[in-house]
Design an enzyme around this catalytic site. Structure first.
Site, mmCIF file in Angstrom:
data_model
loop_
_atom_site.group_PDB
_atom_site.id
_atom_site.type_symbol
_atom_site.label_atom_id
_atom_site.label_comp_id
_atom_site.label_asym_id
_atom_site.label_seq_id
_atom_site.Cartn_x
_atom_site.Cartn_y
_atom_site.Cartn_z
ATOM 1 N N ASP A 158 0.881 -1.160 0.000
ATOM 2 C CA ASP A 158 0.000 0.000 0.000
ATOM 3 C C ASP A 158 0.930 1.224 0.000
ATOM 4 O O ASP A 158 2.107 1.133 0.353
ATOM 5 C CB ASP A 158 -0.946 0.000 1.204
ATOM 6 C CG ASP A 158 -2.127 0.959 0.975
ATOM 7 O OD1 ASP A 158 -2.060 1.783 0.031
ATOM 8 O OD2 ASP A 158 -3.120 0.902 1.733
HETATM 9 C C1 BGC Z 1 -4.967 3.358 0.022
HETATM 10 C C2 BGC Z 1 -5.029 2.350 -1.123
HETATM 11 C C3 BGC Z 1 -4.824 3.071 -2.431
HETATM 12 C C4 BGC Z 1 -3.504 3.821 -2.387
HETATM 13 C C5 BGC Z 1 -3.205 4.600 -3.658
HETATM 14 C C6 BGC Z 1 -3.715 4.194 -0.034
HETATM 15 O O1 BGC Z 1 -3.739 5.207 0.920
HETATM 16 O O2 BGC Z 1 -5.038 2.666 1.249
HETATM 17 O O3 BGC Z 1 -6.253 1.676 -1.126
HETATM 18 O O4 BGC Z 1 -4.855 2.158 -3.496
HETATM 19 O O5 BGC Z 1 -3.527 4.752 -1.321
HETATM 20 O O6 BGC Z 1 -4.080 5.671 -3.781
#
Ligand code: BGC
Length: 812
Positions: free
Chosen positions: A232
């Site tokens: 993530d």
């Molecule tokens: C979120 C993810 C997301 C990523 C990119 C993160 O903060 O938890 O679900 O895909 O950001 O935007």
């Protein structure tokens, strides 16, 4: 080429490419080169791989109004269809959107579970049930991948709430982990997912990006996952731990702990080069699958991709199929449009529909059909009135609409030269990740929103700056504000998603235009993240007067439609909810309208459960989730009976918040203990909920006639016969629950073991065969173990509406 031949050609090409790369280049391939992409390696014919959120649309690498995306209903809505084939259609549409936008991997679906209704991303997950989550997720992933576009099933694992999400350590028993939280991932990996995203949180003492047991041992080895695991965003915080823990790709470039550190760790013998090679293989395999590795056939040849779909049609259809008719006294719905003379529509969300939840799941659609617009269009012969009644939005809406014209965003360099200029429909400046039209972030010095306001009313108007950073606001050339807006106390995600709002009261005259300009000075390093808005509210009546006016309008109408729901500040990534109550005075509004007109329909526009203290006072309740861009069109279809509300609850809706088996999401000393074990949602519910799991009415009725279990095959199959006993064609979700016949305190009384959707004409009888999931008679005890004995099998219209029962004898 057959799939097997393509796979074998891919593996050969991967080995060839691998031998051509030195350690530095391999390491470079494993980290983002910016916010969304991996580097190209022309020496091996590899193009740059682009990723984007997900899950209800494909945002693309910019977060901007000039690159609109189809916005489908929220994941809770998709799950409420109980239809994996429809989820596959959603996936196919999104795969098509991804191709249109040059995106190769969609950062979706979110398959964490509804452990507590307070979870901030509840709307973005599917269900409290792992089987339903897994089936919907598998349909979605297969659909996206049908287009040759990858997915990342996220967030692996136990990222079921947002509080302290970067650091929280989830303590969960092995049983609950396997029987609940891992189960959807396992199902979707078995369906062939090409990617998984590692979560921010830890599980039982180890942060997920470093979790060798779960990432390496379970996901890759035991489940045989051959795709890539991406962190993530900013979740990877070490070089050696994550590399040895099974992570394959670190995103984004910002804060990357790999690169030279990974190379050094290999040279120092702390990470085996074989380990790096395995990661590179996985990235190259993914690149080949999505068609980025020269000379290797993609997993899906262009000719084999599904036929193009029309985004707005898909969005509208899924919405109608997801709406849950929770209550319908005396069959008030569907309304007979020919008999309606006057319809009173009330509620702030009737004109400002919440079509999606907050955070990375946001996209900017080309259009939004509000409930008011949808109903007005569908009822050309009736008078459709509107009264706001109560406004729960704590912030001013962005300037836009009839009183505003020439809303323009201008991006300037340090000399004040315009680098980019665009007209906007609302005064929101938002570019995340990439600036528009290739503007170089290092050149950007300021962003200006300017617009002309021609007031419809004289008096004290409110203007607001919604954002963080350095701002200057002028009205008709006069400076109103010049200085910083910042809340240093907030979590950075929250600051970004729900920034500071500063209001200014300005006296304006009806019909006299004024020029309003709001400029943000770009602070060093922040050019990649522009996000601020100019808000506006015209003078309004007092809150009491607004409710009175709505009740009066309702009293004079044939039917009242009240749209209530949550706001951007309630349901979002980055924080959990603090309450399940509807914000503002919406409860009071519903009660007043219902008292004024017994024919009141309440439309609940929320991605996750809200409390409805007035539930017994109103004739009809329709739960519409976050319904996506075609919200109002789908609403009109369902209210007027053009379509049947097809949804069933994927999660229990409580009567009282405290009835939920798990409510608090607050960690203690950075630890969140899942003490309830396997008893979440309906598995652990003791009190009577307001609306149980699986509940949902339709416009016809069903007679369940027989239930048997066919045990001739390896896995038992339930055989259910039912008849459409009503007067219109309808669709039913047949649900099968299985539980030990002898109560066992260690196991749920019943769990969802299968489901199927059927459609039948009046009086038509249908027989459906539903395989019962093997897991419903198994427990995890270090491995899956079948528990022999008698089981009760139930055919039901929801967990609290069991229609037929039989028994099944399970042997080892
Ligand atoms: C979120 C993810 C997301 C990523 C990119 C993160 O903060 O938890 O679900 O895909 O950001 O935007």
């Amino acid at each position: 080429m057959t799939a097997a031949a393509t796979a074998s050609a891919t593996e050969t090409a991967i080995e060839r490419a691998l031998t051509a790369l030195d350690l530095e280049t391999k390491a470079r391939l494993l980290s983002g080169q910016d916010w969304w992409t991996l580097p190209a390696l022309p020496e091996i014919g590899l193009r740059s791989l682009v990723m984007s959120d997900g899950p209800i649309g494909v945002r693309g690498i910019g977060w901007t109004p000039d690159d609109p995306s189809v916005a489908l209903p929220s994941p809770t809505a998709l799950a409420a269809t109980w239809d994996p084939e429809l989820a596959r259609t959603a996936g196919r549409l999104l795969g098509q959107e991804a191709r249109r936008k040059g995106v190769h991997v969609l950062l979706a679906p979110t398959v964490n579970l509804h452990r507590s209704p307070l979870g901030g991303r509840h709307f973005e997950c599917y269900s409290e049930d792992p089987l339903l989550t897994g089936e919907i997720g598998a349909g979605y992933v297969t659909g996206v991948q049908d287009q040759g576009v990858g997915t990342t099933v996220k967030h692996f694992v136990a990222n079921d709430s947002e509080t302290e999400r970067f650091t929280v350590d989830v303590r969960v028993s092995d049983r609950a982990l396997h029987e609940l939280y891992l189960a959807p991932f396992e199902r979707i990996v078995a369906a062939g997912a090409w990617g998984v995203m590692a979560a921010y949180n830890g599980v039982n003492g180890v942060t997920m990006t470093e979790h060798a047991d779960l990432q390496h041992g379970l996901l890759k080895e035991r489940w045989g996952f051959d795709g890539f695991i991406v962190s993530d965003w900013t979740a990877a915080r070490s070089a050696v731990g994550t590399a040895n823990g099974g992570l394959d790709v670190v995103m984004p470039a910002h804060g990357d702990p790999w690169g030279p550190q990974l190379v050094a760790a290999v040279r120092a013998g702390r990470v085996a080069e074989d380990m790096v090679d395995d990661k590179v293989r996985r990235v190259l395999r993914l690149a080949a699958r999505v068609g980025l590795l020269d000379g290797v056939p993609p997993a899906v040849e262009p000719d084999d991709r599904p036929a193009p779909l029309h985004g707005p049609d898909v969005a509208r259809y899924i919405a109608t199929r997801s709406f849950v008719l929770a209550r319908n006294v005396a069959d008030l719905l569907p309304l007979d449009s020919t008999a309606l003379r006057r319809v009173a529509v009330c509620g702030a969300l009737a004109t400002d529909a919440r079509i999606l939840g907050g955070g990375s799941a946001q996209v900017v659609p080309e259009r939004v059909v509000s409930p008011l617009a949808g109903l007005t269009l569908a009822l050309p012969n009736a008078e459709v009135t509107y009264a706001i009644g109560a406004d729960p939005r704590p912030r001013l809406a962005a300037a836009g609409g009839e009183q505003w014209s020439s809303i323009t965003a201008t991006l300037r360099d340090a000399d004040g030269e315009a680098l980019y200029r665009a007209e906007l429909s609302t005064a929101v400046a938002r570019w995340l990740g990439a600036l528009p039209a290739g503007v170089d972030p290092t050149e950007l010095a300021s962003v200006e929103l300017s617009a002309r306001c021609t007031p419809h009313t004289s008096g004290e108007h409110q203007l607001s700056i919604d954002g963080f950073g350095l701002f200057r606001l002028t009205v008709a050339g006069t400076e109103i504000f010049d200085g910083p807006l910042f809340d240093g106390e907030q979590d950075p995600a929250e600051t970004f998603l729900a920034p500071v709002e500063r209001r200014f009261a300005i006296t304006l005259l009806e019909g006299e235009p004024v020029q309003v300009t709001l400029t943000q000075q770009v602070v060093e390093g922040m050019a990649g993240a522009v996000h601020f808005a100019l808000g506006h509210a015209a003078p309004t009546a007092s809150p009491d007067e607004l409710i009175d006016a709505a009740a009066r309008a309702a009293a004079e109408a044939d039917v009242a439609v009240v749209v209530v729901g949550t706001t951007e500040q309630v349901e979002s990534e980055g924080f959990d909810r603090t309450s399940l109550a509807l914000p503002g005075r919406q409860d009071e509004l519903v009660s007043r309208v219902a008292a004024a007109n017994p024919r009141t329909v309440v439309v609940v526009n929320a991605g996750s459960p809200v409390l409805m203290p007035w539930a017994d006072e109103v004739a009809a309740i329709l739960l519409t989730w976050f319904p996506g861009q075609e919200a109002g069109a789908a609403l009109a279809d369902v209210l007027l009976g053009v379509a049947e509300p097809g949804g069933r609850l994927p999660t229990t809706w409580p009567r009282h918040a405290d009835d939920a088996p798990v409510l608090s999401t607050a960690p203690t000393d950075r630890t969140l203990s899942y003490d309830e074990g396997v008893f979440i949602g309906y598995r652990g519910w003791r009190a009577e909920p307001l609306f149980p799991f699986g509940h949902g009415l339709g416009y016809t009725t069903w007679a369940y006639e027989s239930l048997t279990v066919d045990t001739t095959a390896d896995n038992p199959v339930a055989v259910v016969t039912l008849r459409n006993a009503g007067s219109r064609t309808g669709r039913e979700v047949v649900q099968l629950y299985v539980g030990p016949a002898e109560p066992d305190p260690e196991r749920p009384t019943r769990q969802l073991a299968g489901f199927a959707t059927v459609t039948a004409a009046p009086d038509e009888t249908i027989t459906v065969r539903v395989p019962l999931a093997a897991r419903s008679t198994q427990i995890w005890a270090g491995q899956w173990r079948t528990v022999p004995g008698p089981y009760t099998v139930e055919a039901a219209r929801g967990v609290a509406d069991i229609r037929l029962t039989t028994t099944l004898e399970v042997t080892d």
